[in-house]
Write a protein that holds these residues in place. Structure first.
Motif, short mmCIF file in Angstrom:
data_model
loop_
_atom_site.label_atom_id
_atom_site.label_comp_id
_atom_site.label_asym_id
_atom_site.label_seq_id
_atom_site.Cartn_x
_atom_site.Cartn_y
_atom_site.Cartn_z
N ALA A 74 0.83 -1.21 0.00
CA ALA A 74 0.00 0.00 0.00
C ALA A 74 0.86 1.26 0.00
CB ALA A 74 -0.93 -0.01 1.20
N LEU A 75 1.89 1.27 0.83
CA LEU A 75 2.75 2.46 0.90
C LEU A 75 3.49 2.71 -0.40
CD1 LEU A 75 4.20 2.19 4.52
CD2 LEU A 75 2.65 3.95 3.63
N SER A 76 3.75 1.64 -1.16
CA SER A 76 4.44 1.83 -2.44
C SER A 76 3.56 2.56 -3.45
CB SER A 76 4.88 0.47 -3.01
OG SER A 76 3.77 -0.28 -3.49
N HIS A 77 2.26 2.60 -3.21
CA HIS A 77 1.33 3.31 -4.10
C HIS A 77 0.82 4.60 -3.47
CE1 HIS A 77 0.81 0.20 -7.25
NE2 HIS A 77 1.06 -0.64 -6.26
N ALA A 78 1.33 4.94 -2.30
CA ALA A 78 0.82 6.11 -1.56
C ALA A 78 1.77 7.30 -1.71
CB ALA A 78 0.65 5.76 -0.08
N ILE A 79 1.22 8.48 -1.52
CA ILE A 79 2.01 9.71 -1.53
C ILE A 79 1.92 10.35 -0.16
CG2 ILE A 79 2.25 12.02 -2.52
CD1 ILE A 79 1.06 10.92 -5.10
N PRO A 80 3.05 10.51 0.54
CA PRO A 80 3.03 11.15 1.85
C PRO A 80 2.54 12.60 1.75
CG PRO A 80 5.13 10.04 1.48
CD PRO A 80 4.41 10.05 0.17
N MET A 81 1.63 12.96 2.64
CA MET A 81 1.16 14.35 2.74
C MET A 81 1.58 14.85 4.12
SD MET A 81 -2.60 14.23 0.90
CE MET A 81 -3.29 13.05 2.07
N ARG A 82 2.54 15.77 4.15
CA ARG A 82 3.16 16.18 5.41
C ARG A 82 2.40 17.30 6.11
NH1 ARG A 82 7.93 15.67 1.77
NH2 ARG A 82 8.67 13.53 2.09
N GLY A 83 1.43 17.87 5.42
CA GLY A 83 0.64 18.94 6.04
C GLY A 83 -0.39 19.48 5.09
N ARG A 84 -1.06 20.53 5.54
CA ARG A 84 -2.05 21.23 4.72
C ARG A 84 -1.37 22.38 3.99
NH1 ARG A 84 -6.08 22.14 9.88
NH2 ARG A 84 -7.21 20.16 9.82
N MET A 85 -1.67 22.54 2.73
CA MET A 85 -1.26 23.73 1.99
C MET A 85 -2.50 24.60 1.80
SD MET A 85 1.32 25.32 0.66
CE MET A 85 2.60 24.17 0.17
N ILE A 86 -2.50 25.73 2.50
CA ILE A 86 -3.68 26.60 2.48
C ILE A 86 -3.56 27.61 1.34
CG2 ILE A 86 -5.09 28.18 3.83
CD1 ILE A 86 -4.88 25.30 4.93
N HIS A 87 -4.58 27.67 0.49
CA HIS A 87 -4.62 28.60 -0.64
C HIS A 87 -5.57 29.75 -0.27
CE1 HIS A 87 -2.90 25.74 -3.80
NE2 HIS A 87 -3.09 24.96 -2.74
N SER A 88 -5.03 30.93 -0.13
CA SER A 88 -5.88 32.08 0.19
C SER A 88 -6.61 32.56 -1.05
CB SER A 88 -5.03 33.22 0.76
OG SER A 88 -4.31 33.86 -0.28
N ALA A 89 -7.57 33.45 -0.86
CA ALA A 89 -8.33 33.98 -1.98
C ALA A 89 -7.45 34.78 -2.93
CB ALA A 89 -9.48 34.85 -1.46
N THR A 90 -6.33 35.29 -2.45
CA THR A 90 -5.41 36.06 -3.29
C THR A 90 -4.39 35.17 -3.98
OG1 THR A 90 -3.84 36.42 -1.48
CG2 THR A 90 -5.62 38.03 -1.74
N GLY A 91 -4.39 33.87 -3.66
CA GLY A 91 -3.42 32.96 -4.26
C GLY A 91 -2.20 32.72 -3.40
N ALA A 92 -2.09 33.40 -2.24
CA ALA A 92 -0.96 33.19 -1.34
C ALA A 92 -1.05 31.80 -0.73
CB ALA A 92 -0.96 34.25 -0.24
N LEU A 93 0.11 31.17 -0.50
CA LEU A 93 0.17 29.82 0.05
C LEU A 93 0.74 29.84 1.46
CD1 LEU A 93 1.67 27.89 -3.02
CD2 LEU A 93 -0.75 28.11 -2.38
N ALA A 94 0.18 28.98 2.33
CA ALA A 94 0.70 28.83 3.70
C ALA A 94 0.66 27.34 4.03
CB ALA A 94 -0.13 29.62 4.69
N PHE A 95 1.80 26.79 4.46
CA PHE A 95 1.89 25.37 4.77
C PHE A 95 1.74 25.15 6.27
CE2 PHE A 95 4.34 21.50 5.78
CZ PHE A 95 3.68 20.60 4.96
N GLN A 96 0.86 24.21 6.66
CA GLN A 96 0.66 23.86 8.06
C GLN A 96 1.01 22.38 8.24
OE1 GLN A 96 -3.44 24.71 9.00
NE2 GLN A 96 -3.30 26.83 8.35
N ALA A 97 2.13 22.10 8.90
CA ALA A 97 2.57 20.71 9.09
C ALA A 97 1.58 19.96 9.97
CB ALA A 97 3.95 20.69 9.72
#
Length: 482
Positions: A74-97
């Motif tokens: 299963a892990l060989s077919h999985a992609i680790p997601m280390r956190g949330r990538m927040i997309h603001s209305a202006t397009g700015a990005l903020a990563f939350q681990a």
């Protein structure tokens, strides 16, 4: 009471994720397993797109797969997601681990791939037979008598089985039969929001067109868009909107309105979704429901597991993980008891409070993802929480860490989260930078509130080194929490 005969034939209704995994656990114990599945065989026939939300498999689900030797595949077919990538209305990005470091991550995994793999591995045991296009129309739960419609031939037949397991999802036909009995109840609460799946295709050469190792969120108050990465470089997007209202699925009734809505609220996503109009109007609008039922069994003859017993909304990424944990706990109960009814009652008492807890947390997390992930105070508190996780390892525990990176019972995770959240809120008052948090005061609050609670419930916690799967060191001991 009916004794457990290790070589007898049992019936599983539903060959979804939980039913297929359960059949492997039962086969491993020596049972002959007949699986009745309403849908066609998805390995041979295409099943409509846009009907399922991508999986986020974490510690509980991986542990369940490990017991039958499937974790690494299963892990060989999985992609680790280390956190949330927040997309603001202006397009700015903020990563939350998600965790204290990159070792703590959840994993994006194709639901279709996993379901196909589990069915194939179940059949490979030589003890599992899956029959497709078989609709259960009626069940006599006390006698183990099923009335089954073969949807291909139109023939109706009776199937007798000493034990029936209902793993047929949130709309369970088995649960419907059980709740018609005196003393059985099923509370269903439908979310006022629905969901629609959309696709961001891969770039040239299978390139990911956004950050690969993140769960992407566009939080917009009463609605949101999320995206999870796929192996082929694409992202599966899910739009969550109210069914009715000024901004709702009902209001987006033309291609022009859909495009205008995305131009205004999700412009960076719009640029990546070339087939927006097609996907929006050809993919069904899904519904989400919380189901809390009780009891989950009729004597030692019929038992509900997974969504059939306790459907939850998808906002903590725990639906499948919780269902897979059901299989682990039931297997432990079968190992402890000589009679089906004793094993089923033990299972129900163990799992019911934990299933209710994760159901409540999933609804709360919906509000967090939709409303709070873009709120500066929330971001400050998450930063303070991360500081505390690193400064006080093993003493400060967060709800998300316990739910996603441990097998501590959900009910304990819920209660720890309430205590930890209160500590973080107090320490965040007046702070402008998380690094300036008063660690002496933090230590005092943790030792005053959190450490005593953990000690009181020490049978539910055990510290171990992580095993490379993001376990985070906290494991369930197997002791009951009723």
């Amino acid at each position: 009471m009916q004794e457990i005969q290790r070589t007898e034939r049992v019936t599983v209704v539903g060959a979804g994720l939980v039913g297929s995994l359960l059949s492997m656990y039962l086969a491993r114990r020596g049972f002959q397993v007949e699986v009745l599945e309403r849908r066609p065989d998805m390995r041979r026939e295409a099943i409509g797109a846009g009907r399922s939300i991508n999986l986020a498999i974490s510690t509980r689900g991986l542990h369940a797969l490990r017991q039958v030797g499937l974790e690494e595949e299963a892990l060989s077919h999985a992609i680790p997601m280390r956190g949330r990538m927040i997309h603001s209305a202006t397009g700015a990005l903020a990563f939350q681990a998600y965790g204290k470091d990159e070792s703590q991550h959840i994993n994006s995994l194709s639901r279709a791939w996993l379901n196909k793999s589990l069915m194939t591995h179940a059949e490979a045991t030589g003890r599992v037979r899956i029959q497709f296009k078989q609709r259960v129309q009626h069940l006599d739960a006390e006698r183990g008598l099923l009335e089954v419609l073969d949807e291909e031939s139109g023939a109706v037949r009776e199937v007798r089985s000493p034990v029936v397991f209902g793993t047929d999802g949130a709309g369970s036909a088995v649960r419907r039969e059980l709740v018609s009995r005196p003393g059985h109840v099923a509370e269903q609460e439908h979310l006022s929001h629905g969901y629609k799946e959309l696709t961001i295709p891969a770039g040239p050469g299978g390139a990911f067109r956004m950050e690969k190792h993140a769960l992407h969120i566009w939080p917009r108050g009463s609605y949101m868009l999320i995206a999870l990465p796929n192996e082929d470089g694409s992202f599966t997007c899910t739009l969550f909107l109210p069914f009715q209202g000024p901004v709702s699925f009902a209001s987006l009734d033309s291609p022009e309105r859909v495009v205008t809505f995305f131009e205004e609220h999700f412009p960076d996503a719009l640029a990546l979704i070339p087939d927006l109009e097609h996907d929006f109007f050809h993919h069904p609008t899904g519904t989400m429901v919380t189901v809390k039922s009780a009891p989950w069994h009729v004597g030692g003859r019929t038992l509900l597991l997974g969504d059939a017993a306790h459907a939850i909304v998808p906002f903590f990424g725990q639906g499948m993980n919780c269902g897979f944990e059901d299989c682990v706990v039931l297997d432990e109960c079968l190992g402890r008891h000589a009679r089906w009814e004793e094993a089923f009652e033990d299972f129900f008492q163990l799992r019911k409070p934990n299933a209710d807890a994760i159901a409540d947390m999933a609804v709360e997390n919906f509000v967090e993802m939709r409303d709070r992930t873009a709120d500066p105070r929330f971001l400050q508190e998450k930063a303070v929480e991360k500081v505390l996780l690193n400064a006080f390892p093993g003493e400060f525990l967060s709800r998300y860490t316990l739910v996603s990176f441990s097998r501590v019972p959900y009910r304990l995770a819920y209660e720890v989260g309430a205590i930890a959240g209160g500590i973080v809120a107090e320490l965040s008052e007046g702070l402008t930078r998380a690094e300036d948090v008063d660690l002496d005061r933090a230590r005092a609050l943790i030792h005053e509130r959190l450490v005593p609670f953990v000690k009181e419930h020490s049978d539910g916690f055990r510290l171990e080194g992580s095993a490379g799967t993001g376990d985070g060191g906290l494991q369930r001991t197997g002791v009951r929490h009723r």
